[in-house]
Motif scaffolding. Structure first.
Motif, PDB file in Angstrom:
ATOM      1  N   GLN A   1       0.842  -1.208   0.000  1.00  0.00           N
ATOM      2  CA  GLN A   1       0.000   0.000   0.000  1.00  0.00           C
ATOM      3  C   GLN A   1       0.876   1.257   0.000  1.00  0.00           C
ATOM      4  O   GLN A   1       0.587   2.233  -0.690  1.00  0.00           O
ATOM      5  N   ARG A   2       1.969   1.205   0.751  1.00  0.00           N
ATOM      6  CA  ARG A   2       2.876   2.363   0.802  1.00  0.00           C
ATOM      7  C   ARG A   2       3.483   2.625  -0.577  1.00  0.00           C
ATOM      8  O   ARG A   2       3.648   3.765  -0.993  1.00  0.00           O
ATOM      9  N   PHE A   3       3.814   1.529  -1.280  1.00  0.00           N
ATOM     10  CA  PHE A   3       4.348   1.664  -2.636  1.00  0.00           C
ATOM     11  C   PHE A   3       3.309   2.348  -3.541  1.00  0.00           C
ATOM     12  O   PHE A   3       3.640   3.253  -4.306  1.00  0.00           O
TER      13      PHE A   3
ATOM     14  N   CYS B   1       3.595   5.730  -5.687  1.00  0.00           N
ATOM     15  CA  CYS B   1       3.273   5.791  -7.124  1.00  0.00           C
ATOM     16  C   CYS B   1       2.243   6.876  -7.413  1.00  0.00           C
ATOM     17  O   CYS B   1       2.300   7.549  -8.439  1.00  0.00           O
ATOM     18  N   ASN B   2       1.303   7.042  -6.486  1.00  0.00           N
ATOM     19  CA  ASN B   2       0.226   8.008  -6.710  1.00  0.00           C
ATOM     20  C   ASN B   2       0.550   9.399  -6.170  1.00  0.00           C
ATOM     21  O   ASN B   2      -0.317  10.270  -6.142  1.00  0.00           O
ATOM     22  N   GLY B   3       1.783   9.579  -5.714  1.00  0.00           N
ATOM     23  CA  GLY B   3       2.235  10.906  -5.287  1.00  0.00           C
ATOM     24  C   GLY B   3       1.781  11.312  -3.896  1.00  0.00           C
ATOM     25  O   GLY B   3       1.990  12.447  -3.486  1.00  0.00           O
ATOM     26  N   LYS B   4       1.174  10.376  -3.128  1.00  0.00           N
ATOM     27  CA  LYS B   4       0.703  10.749  -1.779  1.00  0.00           C
ATOM     28  C   LYS B   4       1.846  10.749  -0.767  1.00  0.00           C
ATOM     29  O   LYS B   4       1.785  11.390   0.267  1.00  0.00           O
ATOM     30  N   VAL B   5       2.863   9.934  -1.058  1.00  0.00           N
ATOM     31  CA  VAL B   5       3.999   9.812  -0.149  1.00  0.00           C
ATOM     32  C   VAL B   5       5.259  10.015  -0.992  1.00  0.00           C
ATOM     33  O   VAL B   5       5.329   9.551  -2.128  1.00  0.00           O
ATOM     34  N   LYS B   6       6.231  10.724  -0.416  1.00  0.00           N
ATOM     35  CA  LYS B   6       7.465  10.997  -1.170  1.00  0.00           C
ATOM     36  C   LYS B   6       8.613  10.117  -0.677  1.00  0.00           C
ATOM     37  O   LYS B   6       8.804   9.949   0.521  1.00  0.00           O
ATOM     38  N   VAL B   7       9.350   9.536  -1.622  1.00  0.00           N
ATOM     39  CA  VAL B   7      10.664   8.958  -1.299  1.00  0.00           C
ATOM     40  C   VAL B   7      11.649   9.581  -2.272  1.00  0.00           C
ATOM     41  O   VAL B   7      11.241  10.122  -3.306  1.00  0.00           O
ATOM     42  N   PHE B   8      12.919   9.492  -1.956  1.00  0.00           N
ATOM     43  CA  PHE B   8      13.908  10.258  -2.705  1.00  0.00           C
ATOM     44  C   PHE B   8      14.022   9.837  -4.182  1.00  0.00           C
ATOM     45  O   PHE B   8      14.127  10.668  -5.064  1.00  0.00           O
TER      46      PHE B   8
ATOM     47  N   ASP C   1      11.476   6.646   5.415  1.00  0.00           N
ATOM     48  CA  ASP C   1      10.022   6.488   5.479  1.00  0.00           C
ATOM     49  C   ASP C   1       9.683   5.526   6.619  1.00  0.00           C
ATOM     50  O   ASP C   1      10.112   4.370   6.616  1.00  0.00           O
ATOM     51  N   ASP C   2       8.907   5.997   7.595  1.00  0.00           N
ATOM     52  CA  ASP C   2       8.680   5.189   8.794  1.00  0.00           C
ATOM     53  C   ASP C   2       7.950   3.878   8.495  1.00  0.00           C
ATOM     54  O   ASP C   2       8.156   2.885   9.186  1.00  0.00           O
ATOM     55  N   VAL C   3       7.102   3.869   7.483  1.00  0.00           N
ATOM     56  CA  VAL C   3       6.364   2.636   7.182  1.00  0.00           C
ATOM     57  C   VAL C   3       7.319   1.581   6.618  1.00  0.00           C
ATOM     58  O   VAL C   3       7.366   0.444   7.089  1.00  0.00           O
ATOM     59  N   PHE C   4       8.120   1.945   5.615  1.00  0.00           N
ATOM     60  CA  PHE C   4       9.069   0.974   5.058  1.00  0.00           C
ATOM     61  C   PHE C   4      10.106   0.561   6.115  1.00  0.00           C
ATOM     62  O   PHE C   4      10.562  -0.576   6.146  1.00  0.00           O
ATOM     63  N   TYR C   5      10.469   1.531   6.973  1.00  0.00           N
ATOM     64  CA  TYR C   5      11.440   1.219   8.026  1.00  0.00           C
ATOM     65  C   TYR C   5      10.847   0.201   9.009  1.00  0.00           C
ATOM     66  O   TYR C   5      11.435  -0.839   9.276  1.00  0.00           O
ATOM     67  N   ASP C   6       9.658   0.513   9.545  1.00  0.00           N
ATOM     68  CA  ASP C   6       9.081  -0.351  10.588  1.00  0.00           C
ATOM     69  C   ASP C   6       8.626  -1.706  10.048  1.00  0.00           C
ATOM     70  O   ASP C   6       8.802  -2.723  10.704  1.00  0.00           O
ATOM     71  N   TYR C   7       8.044  -1.701   8.855  1.00  0.00           N
ATOM     72  CA  TYR C   7       7.428  -2.952   8.377  1.00  0.00           C
ATOM     73  C   TYR C   7       8.359  -3.795   7.522  1.00  0.00           C
ATOM     74  O   TYR C   7       8.042  -4.909   7.177  1.00  0.00           O
ATOM     75  N   TYR C   8       9.522  -3.241   7.171  1.00  0.00           N
ATOM     76  CA  TYR C   8      10.475  -4.094   6.466  1.00  0.00           C
ATOM     77  C   TYR C   8      11.916  -3.931   6.991  1.00  0.00           C
ATOM     78  O   TYR C   8      12.454  -4.882   7.561  1.00  0.00           O
ATOM     79  N   ALA C   9      12.518  -2.763   6.827  1.00  0.00           N
ATOM     80  CA  ALA C   9      13.962  -2.619   7.116  1.00  0.00           C
ATOM     81  C   ALA C   9      14.314  -3.020   8.548  1.00  0.00           C
ATOM     82  O   ALA C   9      15.321  -3.692   8.784  1.00  0.00           O
TER      83      ALA C   9
ATOM     84  N   ALA D   1      10.039 -11.468  -1.419  1.00  0.00           N
ATOM     85  CA  ALA D   1       8.996 -11.509  -2.445  1.00  0.00           C
ATOM     86  C   ALA D   1       7.724 -10.872  -1.901  1.00  0.00           C
ATOM     87  O   ALA D   1       7.271 -11.201  -0.804  1.00  0.00           O
ATOM     88  N   MET D   2       7.132  -9.954  -2.682  1.00  0.00           N
ATOM     89  CA  MET D   2       5.878  -9.317  -2.257  1.00  0.00           C
ATOM     90  C   MET D   2       4.676  -9.993  -2.900  1.00  0.00           C
ATOM     91  O   MET D   2       3.529  -9.634  -2.638  1.00  0.00           O
ATOM     92  N   GLU D   3       4.951 -10.932  -3.778  1.00  0.00           N
ATOM     93  CA  GLU D   3       3.908 -11.774  -4.396  1.00  0.00           C
ATOM     94  C   GLU D   3       4.620 -13.015  -4.902  1.00  0.00           C
ATOM     95  O   GLU D   3       5.833 -13.132  -4.752  1.00  0.00           O
TER      96      GLU D   3
END
Ligand SMILES: O=C(O)CCC(=O)C(=O)O
Ligand SMILES: [Fe+2]
Length: 299
Positions: free
Chosen positions: A43-45, A49-56, A85-93, A154-156
């Motif tokens: 969902q974060r991805f 993609c839809n411009g709601k969240v920014k990554v570098f 990004d706190d979501v990618f950090y907490d839920y993956y990294a 793998a995400m799918e």
């Protein structure tokens, strides 16, 4: 005679797991990351993609754009620098299940140094969605390599048809080879090695949440997406926080570091040192900060 271990630390791996990584340069854990956590990253991805969240860094597949594609998830093929990004950090990294494996390989003081989510949209151009055989170490200006490890989840469902990863087991024991742009791949940012096509490739079949961990000298690549579906994976590389930066001058990495600095200058009009770029984008994950955090640690 007691066995000596070069690529893992004495921690939570079983002896069988340890020997497997030592000999092959990778280890795969089925269902390591719970599906719900992968869904949050997915969902974060979409939000990126839809411009709601920014990554570098957000890269789009130019071959799909040339065909008129405008929809985010169908166009964006890679995002990078996810650690802020706190979501990618907490839920993956910093996911405890991922970090536990990392600590068994490089020890307790862990810094995440590189992060990306790679999407291969359906109908991607074959050459553009192929990742040529390479070693990740080519991109990293640190040492020692044995204290660096990549994770790739793998995400799918992922297989050879939809652009899955393949590895050349045992090649982590070799040196870092020179890399260049590859005939198999039209993506100018992907570099590959030549002369290894005769070696057997092990194509990995993975389910959502399966995670691969691999040594940065391990030769690997990924096949094109020939399916009608997406192929997404999230990947973070980690280093022992006491790794030190190297001077790339005179090494096989010099050209790539220079190309990066040139590209950034052309694109953003700024002068950036390759090493400072890594310092800026890395983030402590666990244990004590070390030389990799210190601004005066390099050269
Ligand atoms: O996801 C891919 O297609 C390639 C990824 C890769 O080479 C990596 O994560 O190091
Ligand atoms: Fe790679």
């Amino acid at each position: 005679m007691a066995r000596t271990y070069k690529y893992t630390v004495d921690c939570g791996f079983t002896e069988t797991q340890r020997i497997f990584y030592e000999e092959n340069g990778y280890i795969l854990f089925k269902k390591l990351v719970p599906e719900g956590d992968i869904d949050i990253c997915h969902q974060r991805f979409l939000d990126v993609c839809n411009g709601k969240v920014k990554v570098f860094t957000v890269m789009r597949d130019k071959t799909l754009r040339d065909k008129g594609e405008t929809r985010g998830e169908y166009l964006v093929n890679k995002i990078q620098e996810l650690l802020e990004d706190d979501v990618f950090y907490d839920y993956y990294a910093a996911h405890p299940r991922v970090v536990e494996v990392i600590k068994n390989i490089i020890g307790p003081n862990v810094t995440a140094i590189h992060s990306m989510l790679i999407n291969k949209p359906p109908h991607s151009n074959t050459q553009h969605s192929t990742h040529p055989i390479h070693q990740d170490m080519f991109y990293f200006p640190f040492k020692p390599a044995d204290k660096i490890v990549g994770s790739w989840t793998a995400m799918e469902k992922i297989n050879v048809e939809n652009g899955g990863l393949y590895v050349l087991p045992g090649t982590h024991k070799g040196p870092l080879f020179p890399h260049g742009n590859s005939e198999d791949c039209s993506n100018e940012f992907y570099h590959g090695v030549r002369g290894f096509d005769h070696l057997p490739k092990l194509h990995l079949t993975m389910d959502k949440g399966d995670a691969l961990f691999f040594h940065p000298h391990l030769l690997h690549g990924s096949s094109p997406n020939m399916s009608k579906n997406f192929r997404k994976a999230i990947s973070v590389h980690y280093a022992d926080s006491n790794c030190t930066f190297i001077n790339t001058k005179g090494t096989v990495q010099e050209r790539m570091a220079m190309d990066f600095e040139k590209l950034v200058n052309e694109k953003f009009g700024v002068t950036w040192d390759y090493i400072n770029f890594f310092k800026m984008k890395s983030r402590l994950i666990s244990g004590k900060p070390g030389k990799i955090q210190s601004m005066d640690s390099h050269l």
